[in-house]
Design a protein around this motif. Structure first.
Motif, PDB file in Angstrom:
ATOM      1  N   ALA A 135       0.850  -1.191   0.000  1.00 52.15           N
ATOM      2  CA  ALA A 135       0.000   0.000   0.000  1.00 52.15           C
ATOM      3  C   ALA A 135       0.885   1.240   0.000  1.00 52.15           C
ATOM      4  O   ALA A 135       2.113   1.146   0.085  1.00 52.15           O
ATOM      5  CB  ALA A 135      -0.909  -0.012   1.230  1.00 52.15           C
ATOM      6  N   ASP A 136       0.269   2.390  -0.075  1.00 46.45           N
ATOM      7  CA  ASP A 136       1.010   3.648  -0.121  1.00 46.45           C
ATOM      8  C   ASP A 136       1.750   3.949   1.184  1.00 46.45           C
ATOM      9  O   ASP A 136       2.668   4.750   1.201  1.00 46.45           O
ATOM     10  CB  ASP A 136       0.076   4.806  -0.473  1.00 46.45           C
ATOM     11  N   LYS A 137       1.331   3.308   2.281  1.00 45.97           N
ATOM     12  CA  LYS A 137       2.034   3.474   3.553  1.00 45.97           C
ATOM     13  C   LYS A 137       1.916   2.177   4.350  1.00 45.97           C
ATOM     14  O   LYS A 137       1.132   1.298   4.015  1.00 45.97           O
ATOM     15  CB  LYS A 137       1.492   4.665   4.340  1.00 45.97           C
ATOM     16  N   PRO A 174      -6.112   6.072  -2.275  1.00 46.29           N
ATOM     17  CA  PRO A 174      -4.920   6.919  -2.415  1.00 46.29           C
ATOM     18  C   PRO A 174      -4.521   7.062  -3.883  1.00 46.29           C
ATOM     19  O   PRO A 174      -4.775   6.164  -4.703  1.00 46.29           O
ATOM     20  CB  PRO A 174      -3.860   6.154  -1.625  1.00 46.29           C
ATOM     21  N   ASP A 200      -1.937   6.739  -5.701  1.00 48.34           N
ATOM     22  CA  ASP A 200      -1.123   5.764  -6.426  1.00 48.34           C
ATOM     23  C   ASP A 200      -1.716   4.356  -6.446  1.00 48.34           C
ATOM     24  O   ASP A 200      -1.066   3.408  -6.856  1.00 48.34           O
ATOM     25  CB  ASP A 200       0.298   5.728  -5.862  1.00 48.34           C
ATOM     26  N   THR A 201      -2.983   4.199  -6.034  1.00 44.77           N
ATOM     27  CA  THR A 201      -3.636   2.894  -6.062  1.00 44.77           C
ATOM     28  C   THR A 201      -4.025   2.540  -7.494  1.00 44.77           C
ATOM     29  O   THR A 201      -4.632   3.339  -8.197  1.00 44.77           O
ATOM     30  CB  THR A 201      -4.895   2.892  -5.170  1.00 44.77           C
TER      31      THR A 201
END
Length: 115
Positions: free
Chosen positions: A53-55, A93, A95-96
């Motif tokens: 994931a993004d984080k 998010p 960038d998903t």
């Protein structure tokens, strides 16, 4: 076996939807996305992609619907399989990858032993 029979008889349309799902790891636990996918595939989930994931500090496991016309029943089955999962009503998010029908983001609350 009980869960599979419930899916088979209560949600037969699930197998026809064949919604494309990606699982994103939002934790620091290495390989948890693939581990979750390995548990979901035998039940008929079409897991096509794993990624980070993004984080890495998501507290709760949640999912996004990118293609609602192809996911109505699959969403119900996800809720059966992952009862604590939250459906996010906002946009994922930036960038998903939204080429999939559903994105499941794993949070720190997911315990694979419960599945």
């Amino acid at each position: 076996i009980q869960r599979f029979i419930t899916i088979l008889f209560d949600f037969p349309e699930f197998f026809h939807e064949n919604a494309r799902i990606q699982i994103l790891n939002g934790t620091n636990k290495y390989g948890i996305a693939a581990q979750l996918g390995t548990k979901m595939i035998p039940y008929g989930f079409n897991i096509e992609h794993y990624d980070n994931a993004d984080k890495k500090n998501y507290e709760t496991t949640h999912f996004y619907i990118h293609n609602p016309s192809n996911t109505r029943v699959t969403e119900e089955v996800i809720r059966l399989f992952l009862p604590k999962v939250l459906k996010m009503r906002n946009d994922p998010p930036a960038d998903t990858d939204t080429d999939y029908d559903i994105s499941i983001v794993i949070g720190n609350d997911l315990d694979l032993k419960d599945l």
